[in-house]
Design an enzyme around this catalytic site. Structure first.
Site, PDB file in Angstrom:
ATOM      1  N   HIS A 139       0.764  -1.093   0.344  1.00 55.99           N
ATOM      2  CA  HIS A 139       0.184  -0.071   0.042  1.00 55.99           C
ATOM      3  C   HIS A 139       0.863   1.748   0.084  1.00 55.99           C
ATOM      4  O   HIS A 139       1.818   1.395   1.015  1.00 55.99           O
ATOM      5  CB  HIS A 139      -0.759   0.277   1.599  1.00 55.99           C
ATOM      6  N   LYS A 160      -0.726  10.571   0.748  1.00 56.77           N
ATOM      7  CA  LYS A 160       0.495  10.001  -0.486  1.00 56.77           C
ATOM      8  C   LYS A 160       0.015  11.078  -1.150  1.00 56.77           C
ATOM      9  O   LYS A 160       1.204  10.811  -2.302  1.00 56.77           O
ATOM     10  CB  LYS A 160       0.509   8.923  -0.412  1.00 56.77           C
ATOM     11  N   ARG A 243      17.257  13.705  13.616  1.00 56.19           N
ATOM     12  CA  ARG A 243      17.408  15.342  13.093  1.00 56.19           C
ATOM     13  C   ARG A 243      18.679  15.590  12.453  1.00 56.19           C
ATOM     14  O   ARG A 243      19.049  16.616  12.213  1.00 56.19           O
ATOM     15  CB  ARG A 243      17.493  16.167  14.540  1.00 56.19           C
TER      16      ARG A 243
END
Length: 310
Positions: A139, A160, A243
């Site tokens: 998916h 998406k 990060r």
């Protein structure tokens, strides 16, 4: 697994047809391997040759020329049986007369190619492996960004397809929306759209759009290798996100690990631009340029400078 017929091989490679009408092209091929019939020409018949493409090269044709006619008839009756899909002769070598006559009576397909035997083996096996590879589905949305196949995943409603639309408007290419059929071939994973969804994109509030008609033929492609996975997750204040970007996670598909990153989605973030940056960063890392290593070295240098000053 898809079915493949002699017709598929003939249409793709455009080999020169020596024997066999259009009906002969409906024979099914059941195995990606090929067979060079050394034992069979010597009179030892085994079942392992069944369902495979047979290739006759210089060695086989040279051996056939020395065979008695009766031995040729026995071998070629076997090699043109119902369970063998086709015969391909390399280097445009002449088809043995006995084989030609038997194949003509049976309407058995025989083809010829100018290419050497080794090249024919590689191209046919590669072609057939794509058909016989196990298929699963994922998916997500598969797009090509800067020439790399990017699988965008995430829970339903995260955006998406809308992000894929924005990438298409930027000049990138759609492969599949919503469901991606994937298979392993040549040590990489390839994805494509199911035939019913090909070139289509679903945008909530708008409906189904035909991407090719709307953005042009260059906006879609039939299939792509999957190089990188971008998993979209709704922004969670409690979650800790990477990060620095030092290490990738991985999505394992048919034993192949595909690099994956998680991108948090929140209002105001241009995810399409972030995906472009992530793909560029992925390309740089594949060339040995790693931003996290650079910043780490800068931090270490700064700490060492501070120590020296103190």
């Amino acid at each position: 697994m898809k079915k493949v017929f002699v017709r598929d091989v003939f249409n793709y490679f455009k080999y020169r047809r020596l024997v066999g009408d259009d009906n002969s092209l409906n024979r099914e091929i059941h195995d990606a391997d090929i067979n060079r019939p050394g034992l069979e020409l010597s009179g030892y018949f085994t079942e392992h040759i069944y369902r495979r493409v047979v290739i006759l090269g210089e060695k086989e044709i040279g051996y056939i020329k020395k065979m008695p006619i009766e031995n040729q008839r026995a071998a070629f009756e076997y090699l043109t049986s119902d369970d063998i899909p086709m015969i391909l002769i390399s280097r445009d070598l002449p088809c043995p007369e006995v084989l030609y006559d038997i194949a003509l009576k049976k309407n058995f397909p025989i083809f010829s190619s100018y290419a050497p035997t080794s090249s024919l083996i590689v191209e046919i096996v590669s072609f057939l492996e794509d058909y016989f590879a196990p298929v699963d589905n994922l998916h997500g949305v598969l797009v090509q960004v800067y020439g790399r196949g990017i699988l965008i995943t995430g829970e339903s409603g995260v955006g998406k397809s809308e992000i894929a639309l924005e990438l298409i408007k930027k000049g990138h290419v759609l492969v599949a929306d919503d469901r991606v059929d994937v298979y392993r071939a040549h040590n990489h994973i390839t994805g494509e759209a199911p035939s019913v969804l090909k070139n289509m994109l679903e945008i909530r509030g708008v409906g189904i759009i035909d991407v090719t008609s709307m953005f042009g033929i260059a906006s879609t492609t039939d299939k792509s290798q999957i190089d990188f996975v971008v998993d979209l997750q709704k922004w969670d204040q409690e979650s800790v996100y990477d990060r620095i970007g030092g290490q990738y996670e991985y999505l394992n598909v048919f034993g192949i690990d595909i690099p994956k990153i998680i991108i948090p989605v929140s209002e105001g973030r241009s995810i399409a631009v972030i995906i472009e940056a992530a793909v560029n960063n992925f390309i740089l890392r594949s060339k040995g340029v790693c931003s996290s290593d650079i910043i780490e070295q800068r931090v270490i240098s700064f700490i060492n400078e501070q120590k020296e000053e103190n």
